[in-house]
Design a protein around this motif. Structure first.
Motif, short mmCIF file in Angstrom:
data_model
loop_
_atom_site.label_atom_id
_atom_site.label_comp_id
_atom_site.label_asym_id
_atom_site.label_seq_id
_atom_site.Cartn_x
_atom_site.Cartn_y
_atom_site.Cartn_z
N TYR A 326 1.98 13.38 4.66
CA TYR A 326 3.51 13.42 4.54
C TYR A 326 4.22 12.03 4.77
CZ TYR A 326 3.22 18.50 5.19
OH TYR A 326 2.86 19.72 4.96
N SER A 330 6.11 10.43 1.94
CA SER A 330 7.57 9.70 2.00
C SER A 330 7.62 8.26 1.45
CB SER A 330 7.99 9.77 3.70
OG SER A 330 9.16 9.23 3.90
N GLU A 333 7.84 8.39 -2.07
CA GLU A 333 9.45 8.70 -2.47
C GLU A 333 10.51 7.66 -2.19
OE1 GLU A 333 9.09 13.63 -1.85
OE2 GLU A 333 9.51 12.29 -0.14
N ARG A 334 10.16 6.91 -0.94
CA ARG A 334 11.20 5.73 -0.85
C ARG A 334 11.07 4.60 -1.69
NH1 ARG A 334 9.98 1.16 1.79
NH2 ARG A 334 8.07 2.22 2.73
N ALA A 342 12.60 11.04 0.58
CA ALA A 342 11.75 10.57 1.60
C ALA A 342 12.08 10.98 3.02
CB ALA A 342 11.91 9.00 1.34
N THR A 345 11.00 14.30 4.05
CA THR A 345 9.52 14.38 4.32
C THR A 345 9.04 13.88 5.28
OG1 THR A 345 9.32 14.48 1.51
CG2 THR A 345 7.47 13.94 2.82
N LEU A 346 9.67 12.57 5.59
CA LEU A 346 9.22 11.87 6.87
C LEU A 346 9.41 12.88 8.18
CD1 LEU A 346 7.89 9.34 7.67
CD2 LEU A 346 10.26 8.42 7.98
#
Length: 717
Positions: A326, A330, A333-334, A342, A345-346
């Protein structure tokens, strides 16, 4: 025959074990050494003595094989009871019965070996060694005794202090396995084990000799190839390790071989081949989660964000309790600019590992990317506080982590225009000592320069030299500051004083090239670059030479020559963000190859999404392509992150003008001129200042005609 339960066997072992011995007579007949052999034609048992005379315990006395076997079976049963019940008294009885068996047949190799092994299995290591050594005295070529001794020494290697191998045990193990190899020279496993022992002893030559012998016996042995690869890798010869693994026939390669190949390519920073190897490993072992994790990491390192994202999503699906999956999702995604996703997810990662420093670090980066500077500062302040030791003593890994926390916190303070806090944070970094001191001073100088406080920047540089009089980096930094602040001769003289006709001159000529380029002394800059080029050897050195020449040509407006140099640098490292941004911006600024320019800058931003200069370049490329909404988003982010950069204000002003917001445009151009007024001459192209002034004058005239003058607060002369 007794029909009582097993508990009665423990109560009266002699009776029940004798029954067991009777039932196990067939096994006895198959026992090697001096016990018995089966006459397949008559079905009767003939003792080995009938064929080979046994050693005489006493003159005229023959071994009592039946009685010996009786005690052997009791020993065997007691050993089983000791194993199943965990009661040590049974092990003691087993040893006693072995001794009784040997009294009746003292020359039995089988019994002697069995007793030695029993000693070892029951923790009587010294007795085991003595028993094995006694056998070797009688028969120096007793393979089983040598193997037992070798095994004992091998298992005892961890008995050294603090978990390090015992040198004496290692030497003894090597001695035994050397003898074992001489007794059965064609045994691959023995060769590999001896090679590993030599490797453990840092005797690479003998280790390689044993591995080569094993390979000669079985050229297709994967274990041999893996051991040789490991040896070469330890020697720093990763290319030779790869060659050994690639020499294995394809049909002999397993998922393990491909996995090791992938990790070795990773060592060589060859992500493309690493990815290929990891994919083959997964094809051979589809359920190998370690291989899938390695593949995902290699894809991420190669900046293949979309396939890396898919790989980590597969990992998270297969193991929902894996916080690292995960975390990486993240991160991707960032880097793709999906900050809210992100962050969501984080939070999943944080729920699985709430105490993870890396997760907290990434949470701070996300808050920073979203412009939530106060939240980001709070996270990094906590990381800094938690990583502080009152003693001031840190391990290398602790120093590395703490420096990252401090640097990121200082950057956020800078984004908040809180220069004093940023400087105080960098001063804490200097307390870590060593290489962190130079880095901290350099960051302090950059922070003051960003705030246009050039006098303080020079003061810090002088302090760095005073506290580190032997630091070449500090002196070169001060030389650059002096040249920028109008003390050109002093700065150049300081840099040149460091030249000593050694490879260390490389950094001096690089700095001189920078200084001369900023001063527009083109000939001297070119000569300095030539000198640096002669001292450059590695790929990184050559890349920087191309970058310096590209910068020199660009400042002279020789854009074709500059482009060629920047592309040569990218040929060495396609992911060099500094070069990607510089070339992308240059092309976009001059309306050249706009789609390619955008792609270059996007790649730079993916790799360093918080860099305000890269965000400005990205916004400017979007502006040139007519994508004004996207341009505004990135240009506003750039201004938020650095409000003291005149060029960023100019770009945002042009965007506002193009989208019909002339008043906002004029305000940005006023900010741009204000920042130019506080910027050192070396950082300014006079033509740019003139262009901004003309745009502002034109905007003022138009606003006056429209009856919309600038507000008194905004209208600055």
């Amino acid at each position: 025959m007794s029909s009582k339960p097993h508990s009665s066997i423990i109560a009266r072992p002699e009776t029940s074990l004798l029954t067991a011995a009777t039932l196990a007579l067939a096994a006895f007949l198959a026992v090697p050494a001096s016990f018995a052999q089966t006459n397949s034609q008559t079905g009767s048992a003939k003792t080995v003595q009938e064929k080979t005379p046994a050693a005489q315990p006493t003159a005229g006395q023959q071994p009592d094989l039946a009685q010996s076997y009786y005690h052997y079976m009791l020993a065997h049963e007691y050993e089983e009871l000791a194993t199943t019940s965990g009661r040590p008294e049974y092990a003691t009885r087993a040893i006693e019965e072995y001794k009784l068996a040997l009294n009746d047949d003292p020359s039995s190799k089988y019994l002697n070996s069995g007793l030695a092994e029993l000693y070892f299995r029951t923790g009587h290591v010294r007795d085991s060694i003595l028993a094995a050594q006694e056998q070797i005295k009688k028969d120096p070529n007793n393979l089983e005794a040598h193997k037992l001794l070798g095994n004992i020494y091998l298992r005892s290697l961890g008995d050294g202090q603090q978990g390090s191998p015992s040198d004496e045990m290692l030497k003894l193990a090597i001695g035994e396995y050397s003898k074992i190899v001489s007794l059965e020279p064609n045994n691959v496993e023995d060769r590999l084990l001896l090679g590993q022992l030599y490797s453990f002893a840092h005797d690479s030559a003998h280790a390689e000799e044993q591995f080569a012998a094993a390979k000669k016996i079985d050229p297709g042995s994967e274990d041999t190839a893996l051991n040789m690869a490991r040896l070469y890798t330890e020697q720093g010869d990763a290319k030779r390790a790869i060659q050994v693994l690639n020499d294995l026939p394809e049909e002999d390669k397993t998922g393990k071989t491909e996995f090791i190949l992938g990790s070795t390519y990773d060592r060589l920073k060859d992500p493309k081949r690493a990815i290929e190897a990891y994919r083959k490993s997964l094809d051979l072992e589809p359920d190998n989660l370690d291989a899938e994790r390695a593949l995902a990491k290699a894809l991420l390192n190669d900046n293949q964000l979309t396939p890396a994202l898919q790989a980590y999503q597969d990992i998270a699906s297969g193991d929902p309790s894996d916080p690292d999956a995960y975390l990486r999702i993240s991160e991707i995604e960032r880097r793709q600019g999906n900050y809210e996703e992100a962050l969501t997810t984080l939070k999943k990662a944080k729920s699985l590992a709430s105490d993870s420093l890396e997760i907290s670090f990434n949470e701070g980066l996300l808050d920073d990317a979203l412009g939530r500077y106060d939240d980001a500062a709070q996270i990094f302040e906590k990381l800094v506080a938690d990583s502080e030791h009152t003693s001031g003593q840190y391990s290398d890994s602790e120093k590395s982590n703490r420096s990252l926390f401090l640097e990121r916190l200082a950057i956020i303070y800078g984004e908040q225009n809180n220069t004093d806090k940023a400087i105080a944070t960098y001063q804490k970094m200097a307390e870590l000592g060593g290489e962190y001191v130079d880095h901290a001073y350099e960051a302090e100088v950059d922070t003051y320069r960003q705030a246009h406080d050039y006098d303080k920047a020079t003061q810090v540089a002088r302090e760095a030299v005073a506290k580190q009089p032997k630091s070449r980096a500090a002196k070169l930094m001060l030389a650059a500051q002096l040249a920028d602040n109008g003390h050109v001769d002093e700065g150049v003289a300081m840099a040149k004083s460091l030249l000593n006709k050694t490879p260390a001159d490389l950094e001096v000529y690089r700095q001189l090239a920078n200084v001369y380029t900023r001063l527009r002394r083109w000939k001297e800059a070119s000569e300095a670059i030539d000198q640096a080029d002669q001292l450059s050897s590695g790929a990184d050195d050559k890349l920087y030479i191309h970058f310096l020449r590209g910068t020199l040509f660009e400042r002279q407006k020789l854009f074709t020559d500059a482009e060629n140099e920047f592309r040569a640098a990218l040929a060495i490292d396609p992911k060099n963000t500094m070069t990607l941004n510089y070339l992308g911006y240059m092309l976009a600024d001059h309306d050249m190859k706009l789609d390619e320019a955008l792609a270059m800058i996007q790649k730079a931003v993916e790799l360093d999404p918080q860099n305000y200069a890269y965000l400005d370049s990205l916004g400017w490329a979007y502006f040139k392509l007519g994508k004004y909404n996207l341009a505004e988003e990135d240009l506003r982010k750039a201004v938020e992150r650095n409000s003291t950069d005149a060029t960023v204000h100019d770009h945002l002003g042009e965007l506002y003008e193009k989208t019909g917001r002339l008043k906002l445009a004029a305000s940005q151009w006023e900010e741009s001129l204000n920042e130019y007024g506080h910027t050192v001459a070396a950082d300014i192209d006079p033509g740019d200042v003139t262009k901004v002034q003309k745009r502002l004058d034109s905007a003022r005239v138009r606003l006056a005609k429209e009856g919309s003058p600038l507000s008194p607060a905004a209208a600055k002369p």
